[in-house]
Design a protein around this motif. Structure first.
Motif, short mmCIF file in Angstrom:
data_model
loop_
_atom_site.label_atom_id
_atom_site.label_comp_id
_atom_site.label_asym_id
_atom_site.label_seq_id
_atom_site.Cartn_x
_atom_site.Cartn_y
_atom_site.Cartn_z
N VAL A 12 -55.84 -21.70 -78.31
CA VAL A 12 -54.85 -22.09 -77.30
C VAL A 12 -55.55 -22.52 -76.01
CG1 VAL A 12 -52.94 -21.26 -75.87
CG2 VAL A 12 -53.02 -20.67 -78.29
N LEU A 13 -56.55 -21.76 -75.58
CA LEU A 13 -57.30 -22.08 -74.38
C LEU A 13 -58.03 -23.42 -74.54
CD1 LEU A 13 -58.24 -21.27 -71.57
CD2 LEU A 13 -60.11 -20.02 -72.63
N ALA A 14 -58.66 -23.63 -75.67
CA ALA A 14 -59.37 -24.89 -75.92
C ALA A 14 -58.39 -26.07 -75.89
CB ALA A 14 -60.09 -24.83 -77.26
N PHE A 15 -57.21 -25.89 -76.47
CA PHE A 15 -56.20 -26.95 -76.48
C PHE A 15 -55.74 -27.25 -75.05
CE2 PHE A 15 -51.78 -28.43 -76.80
CZ PHE A 15 -52.01 -29.59 -77.52
N ALA A 16 -55.52 -26.21 -74.25
CA ALA A 16 -55.09 -26.38 -72.86
C ALA A 16 -56.14 -27.14 -72.06
CB ALA A 16 -54.79 -25.03 -72.23
N VAL A 17 -57.41 -26.81 -72.25
CA VAL A 17 -58.50 -27.50 -71.56
C VAL A 17 -58.55 -28.97 -71.98
CG1 VAL A 17 -61.02 -27.63 -71.32
CG2 VAL A 17 -59.85 -25.43 -71.14
N LEU A 18 -58.38 -29.24 -73.26
CA LEU A 18 -58.38 -30.61 -73.77
C LEU A 18 -57.24 -31.42 -73.17
CD1 LEU A 18 -59.54 -32.77 -75.66
CD2 LEU A 18 -58.06 -31.86 -77.45
N VAL A 19 -56.05 -30.86 -73.15
CA VAL A 19 -54.89 -31.55 -72.57
C VAL A 19 -55.14 -31.84 -71.09
CG1 VAL A 19 -52.45 -31.29 -71.95
CG2 VAL A 19 -53.22 -30.70 -74.25
N LEU A 20 -55.66 -30.86 -70.36
CA LEU A 20 -55.96 -31.04 -68.95
C LEU A 20 -57.00 -32.14 -68.74
CD1 LEU A 20 -55.44 -30.05 -66.08
CD2 LEU A 20 -57.24 -28.37 -66.42
N ALA A 21 -58.03 -32.17 -69.55
CA ALA A 21 -59.08 -33.19 -69.44
C ALA A 21 -58.51 -34.57 -69.73
CB ALA A 21 -60.23 -32.87 -70.39
N LEU A 22 -57.70 -34.70 -70.76
CA LEU A 22 -57.10 -36.00 -71.10
C LEU A 22 -56.13 -36.46 -70.02
CD1 LEU A 22 -56.49 -35.57 -74.94
CD2 LEU A 22 -58.24 -36.96 -73.81
N THR A 23 -55.35 -35.55 -69.46
CA THR A 23 -54.43 -35.89 -68.39
C THR A 23 -55.20 -36.35 -67.16
OG1 THR A 23 -52.86 -34.26 -69.21
CG2 THR A 23 -52.53 -35.00 -66.96
N SER A 24 -56.27 -35.66 -66.83
CA SER A 24 -57.10 -36.01 -65.69
C SER A 24 -57.74 -37.39 -65.88
CB SER A 24 -58.18 -34.96 -65.48
OG SER A 24 -59.02 -35.32 -64.42
N ALA A 25 -58.26 -37.66 -67.08
CA ALA A 25 -58.87 -38.95 -67.37
C ALA A 25 -57.84 -40.07 -67.25
CB ALA A 25 -59.50 -38.95 -68.76
N ALA A 26 -56.62 -39.84 -67.73
CA ALA A 26 -55.56 -40.85 -67.63
C ALA A 26 -55.20 -41.10 -66.18
CB ALA A 26 -54.34 -40.41 -68.43
N ALA A 27 -55.13 -40.04 -65.37
CA ALA A 27 -54.82 -40.18 -63.94
C ALA A 27 -55.93 -40.94 -63.23
CB ALA A 27 -54.62 -38.81 -63.31
N ASP A 28 -57.20 -40.65 -63.58
CA ASP A 28 -58.33 -41.36 -62.98
C ASP A 28 -58.27 -42.84 -63.32
OD1 ASP A 28 -59.08 -38.87 -62.10
OD2 ASP A 28 -60.83 -38.70 -63.39
N GLU A 29 -57.98 -43.16 -64.58
CA GLU A 29 -57.89 -44.55 -65.01
C GLU A 29 -56.76 -45.27 -64.28
OE1 GLU A 29 -58.31 -47.29 -68.85
OE2 GLU A 29 -59.34 -45.41 -68.56
N LYS A 30 -55.62 -44.58 -64.10
CA LYS A 30 -54.49 -45.16 -63.37
C LYS A 30 -54.90 -45.43 -61.92
CE LYS A 30 -49.75 -44.39 -61.97
NZ LYS A 30 -48.88 -43.39 -61.41
N GLY A 31 -55.62 -44.48 -61.30
CA GLY A 31 -56.09 -44.64 -59.93
C GLY A 31 -57.00 -45.85 -59.79
N LEU A 32 -57.92 -46.02 -60.75
CA LEU A 32 -58.82 -47.18 -60.72
C LEU A 32 -58.03 -48.48 -60.86
CD1 LEU A 32 -61.82 -45.96 -62.91
CD2 LEU A 32 -61.86 -46.48 -60.46
N LYS A 33 -57.05 -48.49 -61.75
CA LYS A 33 -56.23 -49.69 -61.98
C LYS A 33 -55.47 -50.08 -60.71
CE LYS A 33 -55.01 -52.54 -65.27
NZ LYS A 33 -55.95 -53.57 -65.64
N GLU A 34 -54.93 -49.08 -60.00
CA GLU A 34 -54.20 -49.34 -58.76
C GLU A 34 -55.08 -49.95 -57.68
OE1 GLU A 34 -52.57 -45.51 -57.81
OE2 GLU A 34 -50.78 -45.84 -59.03
N LEU A 35 -56.36 -49.64 -57.70
CA LEU A 35 -57.28 -50.13 -56.67
C LEU A 35 -57.82 -51.53 -56.97
CD1 LEU A 35 -59.41 -46.95 -55.90
CD2 LEU A 35 -57.44 -47.84 -54.65
N GLU A 36 -57.67 -52.01 -58.19
CA GLU A 36 -58.26 -53.29 -58.57
C GLU A 36 -57.77 -54.43 -57.68
OE1 GLU A 36 -57.96 -54.27 -62.73
OE2 GLU A 36 -59.57 -52.89 -63.22
N GLY A 37 -58.71 -55.28 -57.32
CA GLY A 37 -58.38 -56.46 -56.52
C GLY A 37 -59.53 -56.81 -55.61
N THR A 38 -59.31 -57.86 -54.83
CA THR A 38 -60.30 -58.29 -53.84
C THR A 38 -59.70 -58.05 -52.46
OG1 THR A 38 -61.25 -59.93 -55.33
CG2 THR A 38 -61.66 -60.23 -52.98
#
Length: 147
Positions: free
Chosen positions: A5-31
């Motif tokens: 259960v702990l390993a699954f929770a850590v995995l979900v948190l890591a995937l959620t964080s990576a998705a949020a980071d990717e969204k943040g990068l996408k929002e910043l794209e531009g010149t």
């Protein structure tokens, strides 16, 4: 079972964080055009705000001062204490590989970056009363897409 259960929770948190980071990068794209810059409380030279542009695509940024004068690096975004965080890591020059921790906010096409050359991440923006002038600040305005 607890470990699973702990390993699954850590995995979900890591995937959620990576998705949020990717969204943040996408929002910043531009010149962007540099509209203001300060280093240690001192305004940058007018040539910087007259000529410099910053392009963000994916996790790469390019700061161009002219056609033959560019600085390239990587960025990483995240969140910390409800602040959007950014780490700037130059890919060339004397500071190659050094991480500059910072915070950012993007409002109505204006990107404000506050970062430091020290190891402790800034917690305030120039509009905050307790802001320290020793942090570096860059204000960028998103260029409109050309038709």
């Amino acid at each position: 079972m607890k470990h699973l259960v702990l390993a699954f929770a850590v995995l979900v948190l890591a995937l959620t964080s990576a998705a949020a980071d990717e969204k943040g990068l996408k929002e910043l794209e531009g010149t962007y055009k540099v509209t203001a810059a300060e280093k240690g409380g001192r305004a940058a030279q007018k040539e910087l705000t007259d000529t410099a542009t910053v392009t963000i695509k994916g996790d790469e940024f390019v700061m161009a001062f002219g056609p033959d004068d560019k600085k390239v690096g990587k960025i990483k975004v995240g969140t910390d204490d409800k602040l959007a965080t950014i780490d700037l890591v130059p890919s060339d020059g004397p500071e190659k590989g050094k991480s500059f921790p910072g915070i950012y906010k993007l409002e109505k096409g204006e990107l404000t970056l506050v970062f430091t050359e020290k190891s402790e991440r800034p917690k305030l923006f120039p509009t905050d009363d307790a802001f320290k002038a020793e942090e570096d600040v860059i204000v960028l305005k998103l260029k409109k897409a050309e038709k």
